[in-house]
Design a protein around this motif. Structure first.
Motif, PDB file in Angstrom:
ATOM      1  N   MET A 115       0.838  -1.197   0.000  1.00 17.87           N
ATOM      2  CA  MET A 115       0.000   0.000   0.000  1.00 17.87           C
ATOM      3  C   MET A 115       0.875   1.249   0.000  1.00 17.87           C
ATOM      4  O   MET A 115       1.897   1.301   0.667  1.00 17.87           O
ATOM      5  CB  MET A 115      -0.904  -0.004   1.242  1.00 17.87           C
ATOM      6  CG  MET A 115      -1.811   1.209   1.332  1.00 17.87           C
ATOM      7  SD  MET A 115      -2.816   1.195   2.832  1.00 17.87           S
ATOM      8  CE  MET A 115      -3.680   2.747   2.632  1.00 17.87           C
ATOM      9  N   SER A 116       0.447   2.266  -0.750  1.00 15.08           N
ATOM     10  CA  SER A 116       1.163   3.537  -0.794  1.00 15.08           C
ATOM     11  C   SER A 116       1.142   4.185   0.586  1.00 15.08           C
ATOM     12  O   SER A 116       0.195   4.008   1.355  1.00 15.08           O
ATOM     13  CB  SER A 116       0.509   4.485  -1.804  1.00 15.08           C
ATOM     14  OG  SER A 116       0.506   3.926  -3.104  1.00 15.08           O
ATOM     15  N   LEU A 117       2.193   4.960   0.897  1.00 18.41           N
ATOM     16  CA  LEU A 117       2.221   5.679   2.171  1.00 18.41           C
ATOM     17  C   LEU A 117       1.090   6.693   2.238  1.00 18.41           C
ATOM     18  O   LEU A 117       0.448   6.874   3.272  1.00 18.41           O
ATOM     19  CB  LEU A 117       3.566   6.388   2.340  1.00 18.41           C
ATOM     20  CG  LEU A 117       4.784   5.505   2.594  1.00 18.41           C
ATOM     21  CD1 LEU A 117       6.049   6.354   2.607  1.00 18.41           C
ATOM     22  CD2 LEU A 117       4.645   4.756   3.915  1.00 18.41           C
ATOM     23  N   ILE A 118       0.874   7.364   1.126  1.00 18.38           N
ATOM     24  CA  ILE A 118      -0.210   8.344   1.039  1.00 18.38           C
ATOM     25  C   ILE A 118      -0.672   8.415  -0.406  1.00 18.38           C
ATOM     26  O   ILE A 118       0.135   8.267  -1.331  1.00 18.38           O
ATOM     27  CB  ILE A 118       0.265   9.728   1.560  1.00 18.38           C
ATOM     28  CG1 ILE A 118      -0.908  10.659   1.800  1.00 18.38           C
ATOM     29  CG2 ILE A 118       1.285  10.360   0.632  1.00 18.38           C
ATOM     30  CD1 ILE A 118      -0.549  11.878   2.630  1.00 18.38           C
ATOM     31  N   SER A 119      -1.964   8.582  -0.601  1.00 18.33           N
ATOM     32  CA  SER A 119      -2.476   8.655  -1.973  1.00 18.33           C
ATOM     33  C   SER A 119      -3.666   9.606  -2.028  1.00 18.33           C
ATOM     34  O   SER A 119      -4.330   9.863  -1.027  1.00 18.33           O
ATOM     35  CB  SER A 119      -2.892   7.265  -2.473  1.00 18.33           C
ATOM     36  OG  SER A 119      -3.944   6.740  -1.680  1.00 18.33           O
ATOM     37  N   ALA A 120      -3.886  10.137  -3.213  1.00 16.39           N
ATOM     38  CA  ALA A 120      -5.037  11.000  -3.464  1.00 16.39           C
ATOM     39  C   ALA A 120      -5.714  10.514  -4.747  1.00 16.39           C
ATOM     40  O   ALA A 120      -5.039  10.152  -5.709  1.00 16.39           O
ATOM     41  CB  ALA A 120      -4.602  12.452  -3.616  1.00 16.39           C
ATOM     42  N   VAL A 121      -7.042  10.498  -4.733  1.00 21.09           N
ATOM     43  CA  VAL A 121      -7.819  10.090  -5.908  1.00 21.09           C
ATOM     44  C   VAL A 121      -8.847  11.173  -6.206  1.00 21.09           C
ATOM     45  O   VAL A 121      -9.673  11.511  -5.349  1.00 21.09           O
ATOM     46  CB  VAL A 121      -8.541   8.743  -5.668  1.00 21.09           C
ATOM     47  CG1 VAL A 121      -9.396   8.380  -6.881  1.00 21.09           C
ATOM     48  CG2 VAL A 121      -7.542   7.634  -5.359  1.00 21.09           C
ATOM     49  N   GLY A 122      -8.760  11.751  -7.406  1.00 26.62           N
ATOM     50  CA  GLY A 122      -9.712  12.786  -7.811  1.00 26.62           C
ATOM     51  C   GLY A 122      -9.739  13.978  -6.881  1.00 26.62           C
ATOM     52  O   GLY A 122     -10.770  14.622  -6.703  1.00 26.62           O
ATOM     53  N   LEU A 123      -8.577  14.322  -6.315  1.00 26.57           N
ATOM     54  CA  LEU A 123      -8.511  15.376  -5.302  1.00 26.57           C
ATOM     55  C   LEU A 123      -8.845  16.742  -5.886  1.00 26.57           C
ATOM     56  O   LEU A 123      -8.294  17.151  -6.904  1.00 26.57           O
ATOM     57  CB  LEU A 123      -7.106  15.414  -4.685  1.00 26.57           C
ATOM     58  CG  LEU A 123      -6.843  16.524  -3.658  1.00 26.57           C
ATOM     59  CD1 LEU A 123      -7.684  16.306  -2.417  1.00 26.57           C
ATOM     60  CD2 LEU A 123      -5.363  16.582  -3.300  1.00 26.57           C
ATOM     61  N   GLY A 124      -9.746  17.433  -5.217  1.00 30.89           N
ATOM     62  CA  GLY A 124     -10.079  18.804  -5.575  1.00 30.89           C
ATOM     63  C   GLY A 124     -10.207  19.642  -4.321  1.00 30.89           C
ATOM     64  O   GLY A 124     -10.703  19.173  -3.301  1.00 30.89           O
ATOM     65  N   VAL A 125      -9.739  20.889  -4.395  1.00 32.73           N
ATOM     66  CA  VAL A 125      -9.868  21.822  -3.275  1.00 32.73           C
ATOM     67  C   VAL A 125     -10.365  23.148  -3.820  1.00 32.73           C
ATOM     68  O   VAL A 125      -9.838  23.663  -4.815  1.00 32.73           O
ATOM     69  CB  VAL A 125      -8.525  22.036  -2.538  1.00 32.73           C
ATOM     70  CG1 VAL A 125      -8.686  23.094  -1.440  1.00 32.73           C
ATOM     71  CG2 VAL A 125      -8.007  20.740  -1.940  1.00 32.73           C
ATOM     72  N   SER A 126     -11.398  23.684  -3.186  1.00 34.64           N
ATOM     73  CA  SER A 126     -11.947  24.978  -3.588  1.00 34.64           C
ATOM     74  C   SER A 126     -11.972  25.922  -2.405  1.00 34.64           C
ATOM     75  O   SER A 126     -12.178  25.506  -1.260  1.00 34.64           O
ATOM     76  CB  SER A 126     -13.373  24.818  -4.137  1.00 34.64           C
ATOM     77  OG  SER A 126     -13.385  24.024  -5.302  1.00 34.64           O
ATOM     78  N   TYR A 127     -11.722  27.204  -2.682  1.00 31.17           N
ATOM     79  CA  TYR A 127     -11.863  28.259  -1.687  1.00 31.17           C
ATOM     80  C   TYR A 127     -12.904  29.244  -2.195  1.00 31.17           C
ATOM     81  O   TYR A 127     -12.725  29.848  -3.243  1.00 31.17           O
ATOM     82  CB  TYR A 127     -10.537  29.004  -1.471  1.00 31.17           C
ATOM     83  CG  TYR A 127      -9.460  28.201  -0.793  1.00 31.17           C
ATOM     84  CD1 TYR A 127      -9.615  27.732   0.508  1.00 31.17           C
ATOM     85  CD2 TYR A 127      -8.259  27.931  -1.451  1.00 31.17           C
ATOM     86  CE1 TYR A 127      -8.620  27.002   1.138  1.00 31.17           C
ATOM     87  CE2 TYR A 127      -7.245  27.214  -0.826  1.00 31.17           C
ATOM     88  CZ  TYR A 127      -7.440  26.755   0.469  1.00 31.17           C
ATOM     89  OH  TYR A 127      -6.449  26.038   1.080  1.00 31.17           O
TER      90      TYR A 127
END
Length: 252
Positions: free
Chosen positions: A1-13
């Motif tokens: 398993m990856s140490l950390i992963s993101a899938v379809g990550l989006g951030v809005s302000y």
């Protein structure tokens, strides 16, 4: 398993998309460098991975028990606050005198334990921040533009130290770089982001990518030259230190 992963990550302000559709994995022992123009979301990306910023879309997954040591882009210390280095390193968890002495020795500033944080030079300050990150015995070392404000020899020296530390403790390194002309020669991958992933791969692949060249051009500032450990000097005619201020620009 990856140490950390993101899938379809989006951030809005405030309804403005800062990051969108980012897929990312970091494996044990891997070195990944994030590059991108000013305001491209590099700092926001790290904060989302750390869990400090909540994604508006997608998800971030961390391996169970993974330890992250974080070196921020900048940290303001009130000059009037009497905060010795030893005390700073004992926040929030108390550290023994021997632990502090060992880690300060490791990062090359063995004599600053009793010195006030506000009186440290830029290079000393960054090494103390690194020491604090190392105290958690990190599986991942996250560095957000760690050499901003350092002079050229200081930049080369700091990157050399990071590489030594990684080899010793076997941690993964995820670094945001504002120095396009200095990327660790040991980097496994470079990821260029501008709200989304524009291109990624080995440094020489990213350097040749049309998306990268469209963002950074072909001059000295756009040449993704590798820092070779046998050389202490980089020829830099572009002292353009891009300080990313995502949190300031998008906080309102």
């Amino acid at each position: 398993m990856s140490l950390i992963s993101a899938v379809g990550l989006g951030v809005s302000y405030g309804g403005r998309k800062v990051l969108f559709d980012i897929d990312f994995q970091l494996e044990r022992g891997e070195i990944v460098t994030i590059v991108g123009p000013n305001g491209s979301g590099k700092t926001t990306f790290l904060r989302a991975l750390l869990g400090v910023v909540a994604p508006s879309r997608g998800r971030v997954t961390r391996a169970k028990g993974v330890s992250v040591g974080y070196v921020p882009q900048r940290l303001h210390i009130d000059p009037g606050l009497p905060l010795p280095v030893s005390r700073f390193l004992s926040l929030p968890k108390r550290r023994s005198t021997s632990e502090i002495a060992t880690v300060l020795e490791r990062v090359g500033v063995p004599d600053v334990a009793r010195q006030n944080m506000a009186t440290l030079s830029g290079g000393q300050f960054q090494r103390v921040l690194l020491a604090r990150a190392l105290l958690v015995k990190p599986d991942i070392l996250m560095l957000d533009e760690p050499t901003a404000g350092l002079d050229q020899p200081g930049v080369a020296s700091f990157y050399r130290l990071i590489d030594e530390v990684r080899r010793e403790i076997g941690c993964a390194v995820l670094s945001v770089s504002h120095d396009l002309h200095v990327v660790m020669s040991a980097s496994d991958r470079v990821i260029c982001i501008n709200g989304h992933v524009c291109c990624e791969g080995a440094p020489h692949v990213v350097r040749a990518a049309p998306e990268y060249r469209a963002l950074f051009g072909l001059g000295t500032g756009g040449a993704l030259a590798l820092y070779q450990h046998s050389h202490d000097h980089e020829h830099d005619h572009d002292h353009n230190h891009d300080h990313e201020e995502d949190h300031a620009h998008h906080a309102g």
